[in-house]
Design an enzyme around this catalytic site. Structure first.
Site, short mmCIF file in Angstrom:
data_model
loop_
_atom_site.label_atom_id
_atom_site.label_comp_id
_atom_site.label_asym_id
_atom_site.label_seq_id
_atom_site.Cartn_x
_atom_site.Cartn_y
_atom_site.Cartn_z
N ASN A 188 68.77 56.02 40.70
CA ASN A 188 70.00 55.38 41.17
C ASN A 188 70.75 56.41 42.02
O ASN A 188 71.38 57.31 41.47
CB ASN A 188 70.85 54.94 39.97
N SER A 239 72.28 61.53 32.12
CA SER A 239 71.96 62.97 32.20
C SER A 239 70.49 63.28 31.91
O SER A 239 70.18 64.27 31.24
CB SER A 239 72.89 63.78 31.29
C1 PEP Z 1 73.17 56.60 36.30
O1 PEP Z 1 73.87 56.65 37.29
O2 PEP Z 1 72.69 55.52 35.95
C2 PEP Z 1 72.96 57.84 35.55
C3 PEP Z 1 72.31 57.76 34.41
O3 PEP Z 1 73.44 59.00 36.08
P1 PEP Z 1 73.09 60.51 35.61
O4 PEP Z 1 71.59 60.58 35.48
O5 PEP Z 1 73.62 61.36 36.69
O6 PEP Z 1 73.74 60.70 34.29
#
Ligand code: PEP
Length: 255
Positions: free
Chosen positions: A9, A213
């Site tokens: 994403n 994360s």
């Molecule tokens: C996300 O945007 O769906 C997401 C999980 O972001 P991150 O991996 O940066 O926590």
């Protein structure tokens, strides 16, 4: 057997030239990789160039949001008719959409139905906030989102739906959930309601991704869990080496 799915994403990141660069980099880094479905979700304006840059890579392409109507006076919105020409997937109900743009289980449900009608595969996001987590409301919140977002879908349609469990407190914070904790929420609060709504076969067959994360350092732990079938990756999907490593480690863990 559920084929693992790793979706990137990109959120509101990467210009058109940067999109081409990242897609080319990932193609090179993941040449010959198998056993994992890879889906890239760049911003709307880059979807077309991303499609061209993907070529015969076999990677899927997804939008980050969608309106439920086919067309009309909805300034700034993008319809399933437009997306389906380019993409196979669409992310729906991401917590940032719920938090900043007023999305509800009802709107997610309308979008999921529209996506499926047009042959698009929704990735439906669910997850609790930090306050809800601390108040012990995770199961209630997540199961309510699952029931609301998927209301009225058929068991057949569920074959084309993936669910992403993303605890909001873990998104972009560097504070991932524990793998065991995420697996327990998925088993209880996602596969549980799926069993009630669609029966055991669908509950078992539906792919559930973890998001929050995810990095190359923790992906193996998540992918070693029986109920987690991949990841929805934000920050780490913007770097060729990190995202490629996450895909490779997933193939290894699930292979
Ligand atoms: C996300 O945007 O769906 C997401 C999980 O972001 P991150 O991996 O940066 O926590």
């Amino acid at each position: 057997m559920r084929t693992p799915i790793i979706a990137g994403n990109w959120k509101m990141n990467k210009t058109v030239p940067e999109t081409i660069e990242l897609v080319r980099g990932l193609r090179g880094a993941l040449l010959g990789i198998s056993g994992v479905e890879v889906v890239l979700c760049p911003p709307f304006v880059s979807l077309w160039v991303a499609k061209n840059a993907l070529g015969q890579s076999g990677f899927g392409l997804g939008a980050q949001n969608m309106h439920w109507e086919d067309k009309g006076a909805f300034t700034g919105e993008i319809s399933p008719m437009m997306i389906k020409e380019i993409c196979q997937y669409v992310i729906l109900g991401h917590s940032e959409r719920r938090q900043y743009f007023g999305e509800t289980d009802e709107s997610v449900n309308r979008k999921a139905k529209a996506a499926l009608t047009h042959g698009l595969k929704p990735i439906v996001c669910v997850g609790e906030s930090l306050a809800q987590y601390e108040a012990g409301q995770t199961d209630y919140v997540v199961s309510t989102q699952v029931r609301g977002g998927l209301a009225g879908l058929t068991a057949e349609q569920m074959a084309n739906v993936a669910i992403a469990y993303e605890p909001i407190w873990a998104i972009g914070t560097g504070r991932a959930a524990t793998a065991e904790g995420a697996n327990a929420v998925v088993a209880r609060s996602i596969r549980g309601p799926l069993t009630e709504l669609f029966g055991e076969v669908v509950a078992h067959a539906t792919r559930v991704q973890y998001g929050g994360s995810v990095t190359p350092a923790n992906i193996i732990e998540f992918m070693s869990q029986p109920d987690l079938d991949g990841g929805l990756v934000g920050g780490a999907s913007l770097k060729t080496t990190d995202f490629a490593e996450i895909v490779k480690l997933t193939a290894q863990a699930k292979g």
